[in-house]
Design a protein around this motif. Structure first.
Motif, mmCIF file in Angstrom:
data_model
loop_
_atom_site.group_PDB
_atom_site.id
_atom_site.type_symbol
_atom_site.label_atom_id
_atom_site.label_comp_id
_atom_site.label_asym_id
_atom_site.label_seq_id
_atom_site.Cartn_x
_atom_site.Cartn_y
_atom_site.Cartn_z
ATOM 1 N N THR A 1 0.876 -1.208 0.023
ATOM 2 C CA THR A 1 -0.122 0.020 0.151
ATOM 3 C C THR A 1 0.791 1.286 0.095
ATOM 4 O O THR A 1 0.583 2.183 -0.790
ATOM 5 N N ALA A 2 2.118 1.336 0.672
ATOM 6 C CA ALA A 2 2.926 2.608 0.852
ATOM 7 C C ALA A 2 3.313 2.640 -0.362
ATOM 8 O O ALA A 2 3.441 3.832 -0.864
ATOM 9 N N GLN A 3 3.743 1.906 -1.216
ATOM 10 C CA GLN A 3 4.441 1.738 -2.603
ATOM 11 C C GLN A 3 3.572 2.587 -3.592
ATOM 12 O O GLN A 3 3.697 3.266 -4.260
ATOM 13 N N LYS A 4 2.171 1.973 -3.493
ATOM 14 C CA LYS A 4 0.916 2.440 -4.365
ATOM 15 C C LYS A 4 0.762 3.720 -4.023
ATOM 16 O O LYS A 4 0.705 4.653 -5.060
ATOM 17 N N ASP A 5 0.418 4.259 -2.774
ATOM 18 C CA ASP A 5 0.307 5.448 -2.344
ATOM 19 C C ASP A 5 1.314 6.562 -2.817
ATOM 20 O O ASP A 5 1.036 7.588 -3.183
ATOM 21 N N ALA A 6 2.746 6.016 -2.452
ATOM 22 C CA ALA A 6 3.607 6.986 -2.592
ATOM 23 C C ALA A 6 3.792 7.389 -4.379
ATOM 24 O O ALA A 6 4.137 8.453 -4.622
ATOM 25 N N CYS A 7 3.370 6.320 -5.108
ATOM 26 C CA CYS A 7 3.435 6.406 -6.681
ATOM 27 C C CYS A 7 2.249 7.316 -6.954
ATOM 28 O O CYS A 7 2.736 8.322 -8.052
ATOM 29 N N ARG A 8 1.358 7.527 -6.508
ATOM 30 C CA ARG A 8 0.290 8.625 -6.664
ATOM 31 C C ARG A 8 0.609 9.833 -6.212
ATOM 32 O O ARG A 8 0.320 11.005 -6.901
ATOM 33 N N ILE A 9 1.012 9.885 -4.828
ATOM 34 C CA ILE A 9 1.239 11.168 -4.353
ATOM 35 C C ILE A 9 2.560 11.974 -4.757
ATOM 36 O O ILE A 9 2.682 13.289 -4.815
ATOM 37 N N GLU A 10 3.472 11.260 -5.231
ATOM 38 C CA GLU A 10 4.828 11.779 -5.494
ATOM 39 C C GLU A 10 4.819 12.966 -6.627
ATOM 40 O O GLU A 10 5.558 13.832 -6.648
ATOM 41 N N HIS A 11 3.812 12.872 -7.413
ATOM 42 C CA HIS A 11 3.528 13.622 -8.369
ATOM 43 C C HIS A 11 2.867 15.087 -8.109
ATOM 44 O O HIS A 11 2.885 15.972 -8.801
ATOM 45 N N ILE A 12 2.184 15.012 -7.027
ATOM 46 C CA ILE A 12 1.182 16.294 -6.632
ATOM 47 C C ILE A 12 1.586 16.849 -5.434
ATOM 48 O O ILE A 12 1.166 18.130 -5.305
ATOM 49 N N ILE A 13 2.368 16.175 -4.433
ATOM 50 C CA ILE A 13 2.607 16.833 -3.147
ATOM 51 C C ILE A 13 3.555 18.189 -3.578
ATOM 52 O O ILE A 13 4.619 17.837 -4.338
ATOM 53 N N SER A 14 3.405 19.154 -2.572
ATOM 54 C CA SER A 14 4.028 20.446 -2.703
ATOM 55 C C SER A 14 5.498 20.012 -2.107
ATOM 56 O O SER A 14 5.679 19.044 -1.444
ATOM 57 N N GLN A 15 6.293 20.850 -2.540
ATOM 58 C CA GLN A 15 7.800 20.615 -2.093
ATOM 59 C C GLN A 15 7.807 20.844 -0.738
ATOM 60 O O GLN A 15 8.597 20.375 0.345
ATOM 61 N N GLU A 16 7.159 21.898 -0.135
ATOM 62 C CA GLU A 16 7.111 22.430 1.349
ATOM 63 C C GLU A 16 6.591 21.001 2.109
ATOM 64 O O GLU A 16 6.976 20.511 3.181
ATOM 65 N N SER A 17 5.405 20.527 1.594
ATOM 66 C CA SER A 17 4.988 19.178 2.403
ATOM 67 C C SER A 17 5.765 18.012 2.503
ATOM 68 O O SER A 17 6.098 17.397 3.239
ATOM 69 N N PHE A 18 6.509 18.033 1.211
ATOM 70 C CA PHE A 18 7.457 16.969 1.051
ATOM 71 C C PHE A 18 8.355 17.093 2.170
ATOM 72 O O PHE A 18 9.106 15.893 2.723
ATOM 73 N N ASP A 19 9.100 18.435 2.120
ATOM 74 C CA ASP A 19 10.193 18.459 2.939
ATOM 75 C C ASP A 19 9.954 18.363 4.530
ATOM 76 O O ASP A 19 10.713 17.721 5.197
ATOM 77 N N LYS A 20 8.617 18.750 4.713
ATOM 78 C CA LYS A 20 8.346 18.410 6.340
ATOM 79 C C LYS A 20 8.068 16.852 6.331
ATOM 80 O O LYS A 20 8.384 16.356 7.640
ATOM 81 N N ILE A 21 7.580 16.103 5.330
ATOM 82 C CA ILE A 21 7.461 14.643 5.779
ATOM 83 C C ILE A 21 8.973 14.145 5.799
ATOM 84 O O ILE A 21 9.080 13.393 6.743
ATOM 85 N N LYS A 22 9.826 14.550 5.007
ATOM 86 C CA LYS A 22 11.202 14.168 5.285
ATOM 87 C C LYS A 22 11.797 14.480 6.421
ATOM 88 O O LYS A 22 12.503 13.449 7.107
ATOM 89 N N GLU A 23 11.361 15.591 7.163
ATOM 90 C CA GLU A 23 12.238 15.997 8.223
ATOM 91 C C GLU A 23 11.562 15.057 9.343
ATOM 92 O O GLU A 23 12.337 14.961 10.252
ATOM 93 N N GLN A 24 10.347 14.545 9.293
ATOM 94 C CA GLN A 24 9.458 13.753 10.276
ATOM 95 C C GLN A 24 10.278 12.301 10.408
ATOM 96 O O GLN A 24 10.209 11.682 11.164
ATOM 97 N N LEU A 25 10.920 11.655 9.223
ATOM 98 C CA LEU A 25 11.551 10.438 9.176
ATOM 99 C C LEU A 25 12.838 10.381 9.990
ATOM 100 O O LEU A 25 13.415 11.306 9.973
ATOM 101 N N PRO A 26 12.937 9.402 10.826
ATOM 102 C CA PRO A 26 14.081 9.216 11.634
ATOM 103 C C PRO A 26 15.293 9.300 10.484
ATOM 104 O O PRO A 26 15.448 8.704 9.306
ATOM 105 N N GLU A 27 16.415 9.914 11.199
ATOM 106 C CA GLU A 27 17.680 10.082 10.457
ATOM 107 C C GLU A 27 18.087 8.804 9.541
ATOM 108 O O GLU A 27 18.548 8.781 8.392
ATOM 109 N N SER A 28 17.718 7.488 10.392
ATOM 110 C CA SER A 28 18.340 6.210 9.790
ATOM 111 C C SER A 28 17.566 6.004 8.512
ATOM 112 O O SER A 28 17.836 5.067 7.787
ATOM 113 N N LEU A 29 16.396 6.399 8.266
ATOM 114 C CA LEU A 29 15.541 6.090 7.169
ATOM 115 C C LEU A 29 15.587 7.223 6.017
ATOM 116 O O LEU A 29 15.099 6.860 5.057
ATOM 117 N N ARG A 30 16.145 8.211 6.032
ATOM 118 C CA ARG A 30 16.292 9.049 5.144
ATOM 119 C C ARG A 30 17.221 8.827 4.047
ATOM 120 O O ARG A 30 17.925 8.250 4.179
#
Length: 123
Positions: free
Chosen positions: A94-123
């Protein structure tokens, strides 16, 4: 002209195939995306016309600098969003499918905030 979602998908697929096999042919794209050869040929022609891809002397498909920048951006979004969703407890499929859809429409700002929330080891 703004690249459409389908064009981004093609560029991302070309990058993935290049990383996997070391080369990319139209038939490889068709197999990977489950598209017909004529559909892929048309898309490849449009991407070439717009300067996102080119062919090497052996006819293999190469990303131009312009195409590579977009492919890497989309692929980074795909990988990061997939990791984020799995981290939240979403199944890998499900994560793969959802990411495939969202990756094209998410704003850079929202993406950056999501990336910040990931633990450093997963970035």
């Amino acid at each position: 002209m703004k690249l459409l979602e389908s064009g981004e998908m093609y560029l991302e697929t070309i990058l993935v195939l290049k990383n996997r096999y070391g080369y990319v042919r139209s038939i490889d794209i068709a197999h990977e995306m489950n598209f017909s050869k004529p559909s892929v040929s048309r898309a490849v022609a449009l991407l070439k016309e717009d300067g996102y891809i080119e062919n090497d002397p052996h006819g293999m498909i190469l990303l131009t600098d312009k195409g590579m920048a977009i492919a890497e951006k989309i692929y980074d979004r795909h990988k990061t969003l997939t990791k984020y969703f799995v981290w939240l407890g979403v199944s890998e499929e499900t994560a793969q499918k959802d990411a495939c859809r969202i990756e094209h429409i998410i704003s850079q700002e929202s993406f950056d905030k999501i990336k910040e929330q990931l633990p450093e080891s997963l970035r």
